[in-house]
Design a protein around this motif. Structure first.
Motif, PDB file in Angstrom:
ATOM      1  N   GLY A  51      98.386  66.474 -44.181  1.00  0.00           N
ATOM      2  CA  GLY A  51      99.554  67.015 -45.046  1.00  0.00           C
ATOM      3  C   GLY A  51     100.755  66.296 -44.905  1.00  0.00           C
ATOM      4  N   LEU A  52     101.031  65.558 -43.784  1.00  0.00           N
ATOM      5  CA  LEU A  52     102.300  64.649 -43.757  1.00  0.00           C
ATOM      6  C   LEU A  52     101.935  63.299 -44.763  1.00  0.00           C
ATOM      7  CD1 LEU A  52     102.925  64.663 -40.021  1.00  0.00           C
ATOM      8  CD2 LEU A  52     104.010  65.956 -41.830  1.00  0.00           C
ATOM      9  N   ILE A  53     100.526  62.906 -44.689  1.00  0.00           N
ATOM     10  CA  ILE A  53     100.481  61.801 -45.498  1.00  0.00           C
ATOM     11  C   ILE A  53     100.393  62.278 -46.957  1.00  0.00           C
ATOM     12  CG2 ILE A  53      98.452  60.233 -46.206  1.00  0.00           C
ATOM     13  CD1 ILE A  53      97.408  60.123 -43.426  1.00  0.00           C
ATOM     14  N   ASP A  54      99.764  63.019 -47.425  1.00  0.00           N
ATOM     15  CA  ASP A  54      99.896  63.750 -48.627  1.00  0.00           C
ATOM     16  C   ASP A  54     101.073  63.770 -49.367  1.00  0.00           C
ATOM     17  OD1 ASP A  54      97.171  63.726 -48.594  1.00  0.00           O
ATOM     18  OD2 ASP A  54      96.847  65.872 -48.706  1.00  0.00           O
ATOM     19  N   THR A  55     102.126  64.155 -48.657  1.00  0.00           N
ATOM     20  CA  THR A  55     103.452  64.426 -49.197  1.00  0.00           C
ATOM     21  C   THR A  55     104.386  63.053 -48.823  1.00  0.00           C
ATOM     22  OG1 THR A  55     104.300  65.247 -46.983  1.00  0.00           O
ATOM     23  CG2 THR A  55     103.671  66.814 -48.615  1.00  0.00           C
ATOM     24  N   THR A  56     103.840  62.143 -48.242  1.00  0.00           N
ATOM     25  CA  THR A  56     104.821  61.005 -48.178  1.00  0.00           C
ATOM     26  C   THR A  56     104.271  59.656 -49.002  1.00  0.00           C
ATOM     27  OG1 THR A  56     105.244  61.556 -45.777  1.00  0.00           O
ATOM     28  CG2 THR A  56     105.892  59.496 -46.247  1.00  0.00           C
ATOM     29  N   ALA A  57     103.100  59.569 -48.890  1.00  0.00           N
ATOM     30  CA  ALA A  57     102.204  58.473 -49.548  1.00  0.00           C
ATOM     31  C   ALA A  57     102.870  58.094 -50.915  1.00  0.00           C
ATOM     32  CB  ALA A  57     100.659  58.602 -49.424  1.00  0.00           C
ATOM     33  N   PRO A  58     102.719  59.220 -51.884  1.00  0.00           N
ATOM     34  CA  PRO A  58     103.370  58.881 -53.352  1.00  0.00           C
ATOM     35  C   PRO A  58     104.656  58.075 -53.359  1.00  0.00           C
ATOM     36  CG  PRO A  58     102.207  60.921 -53.129  1.00  0.00           C
ATOM     37  CD  PRO A  58     102.357  60.559 -51.659  1.00  0.00           C
ATOM     38  N   GLY A  59     105.708  58.580 -52.540  1.00  0.00           N
ATOM     39  CA  GLY A  59     106.960  58.046 -52.640  1.00  0.00           C
ATOM     40  C   GLY A  59     106.649  56.525 -52.234  1.00  0.00           C
ATOM     41  N   LEU A  60     105.817  56.141 -51.153  1.00  0.00           N
ATOM     42  CA  LEU A  60     105.734  54.755 -50.752  1.00  0.00           C
ATOM     43  C   LEU A  60     105.125  54.096 -51.734  1.00  0.00           C
ATOM     44  CD1 LEU A  60     105.594  52.680 -48.714  1.00  0.00           C
ATOM     45  CD2 LEU A  60     103.366  53.740 -47.954  1.00  0.00           C
ATOM     46  N   VAL A  61     104.061  54.633 -52.554  1.00  0.00           N
ATOM     47  CA  VAL A  61     103.529  53.950 -53.907  1.00  0.00           C
ATOM     48  C   VAL A  61     104.772  53.820 -54.702  1.00  0.00           C
ATOM     49  CG1 VAL A  61     101.864  54.150 -55.525  1.00  0.00           C
ATOM     50  CG2 VAL A  61     101.304  54.643 -53.308  1.00  0.00           C
TER      51      VAL A  61
END
Length: 243
Positions: A51-61
């Motif tokens: 869940g943490l990855i799903d909500t953070t990774a798009p901003g990093l991309v």
């Protein structure tokens, strides 16, 4: 009058109770179980590591793509594409889509703002406004004795809302944890909003990525510590179904 066996000065018999005495090993095991339950409850509420990855990774991309291309639309579509990919992966694995969909909506709104205005920093505006609104909602819930942390964790622990009426110690703990979230999570908009107004997209984006996990993990850790010293949850009674 006859003396009891053993004479007048015989030592009284020790009181015998039916309650077993808890050994140090049993106390340690009980504490360890309570610690694990509190940690699992907090992690489950926020979707665990996935869940943490799903909500953070798009901003990093988004910020990585924008740093390379300097094109708002390209970066926005890259972030949206990753969100869709995460949803597809969860569908294939038959996992919950709650956290993946929340990421999709957040990224979609941010991408719309950024592409509509042509300003990359507006990709982060909805998230910043959400952070402010979230902190305000937490504060109002704590003041109204409906702390959001308790509302979120109650169904996971099986207590539902018994902590409001039957477990005052638990209510106090949830209220304390909610105020902790207000203070910790409130640091993000306080730090990031000034950068948004400067228009320094690279610094804003990379700092937002850097602040994605530390405040959240700190808030989760504080909640775990508070729940360790709180009274155990009182399970809600589920009415029996009529046969």
């Amino acid at each position: 009058m006859t003396n009891p066996p053993g004479g007048e000065h015989a030592a009284p018999h020790a009181l015998i109770t039916d309650e077993p005495v808890e050994t140090p090993e049993q106390a340690a095991a009980r504490q360890a179980a309570a610690s694990k339950e509190a940690a699992d409850t907090v992690m489950q509420a926020f979707g665990g590591v996935r869940g943490l990855i799903d909500t953070t990774a798009p901003g990093l991309v988004f910020i990585a793509t924008f740093t390379v291309t300097h094109k708002v639309s390209f970066a926005a579509w890259a972030a949206l594409g990753l969100c869709v990919l995460l949803v597809v992966v969860r569908l294939l694995r038959r996992e919950t889509l709650k956290h993946a969909f929340s990421g999709v909506f957040g990224v979609a709104i941010g991408a719309f703002f950024a592409m509509r205005t042509g300003k990359a920093q507006n990709f982060y505006l909805p998230g910043l406004l959400y952070s402010v609104g979230y902190c305000l909602a937490l504060a109002v819930s704590a003041l109204s004795r409906w702390p959001l942390i308790g509302v979120m964790l109650g169904p996971i622990t099986g207590e539902m809302f018994t902590w409001r009426t039957q477990n005052p110690g638990r209510l106090k703990a949830y209220t304390k944890a909610t105020w902790a979230w207000v203070l910790i999570m409130g640091l993000k908009p306080v730090i990031l909003f000034p950068l948004y107004f400067t228009g320094d997209v690279n610094l804003l984006g990379w700092l937002k990525v850097a602040l994605a996990y530390p405040p959240l993990l700190l808030a989760m850790y504080v909640t775990w510590r508070i729940l360790l010293t709180a009274p155990p949850p009182i399970k809600a009674e589920v009415p029996a179904e009529d046969e």
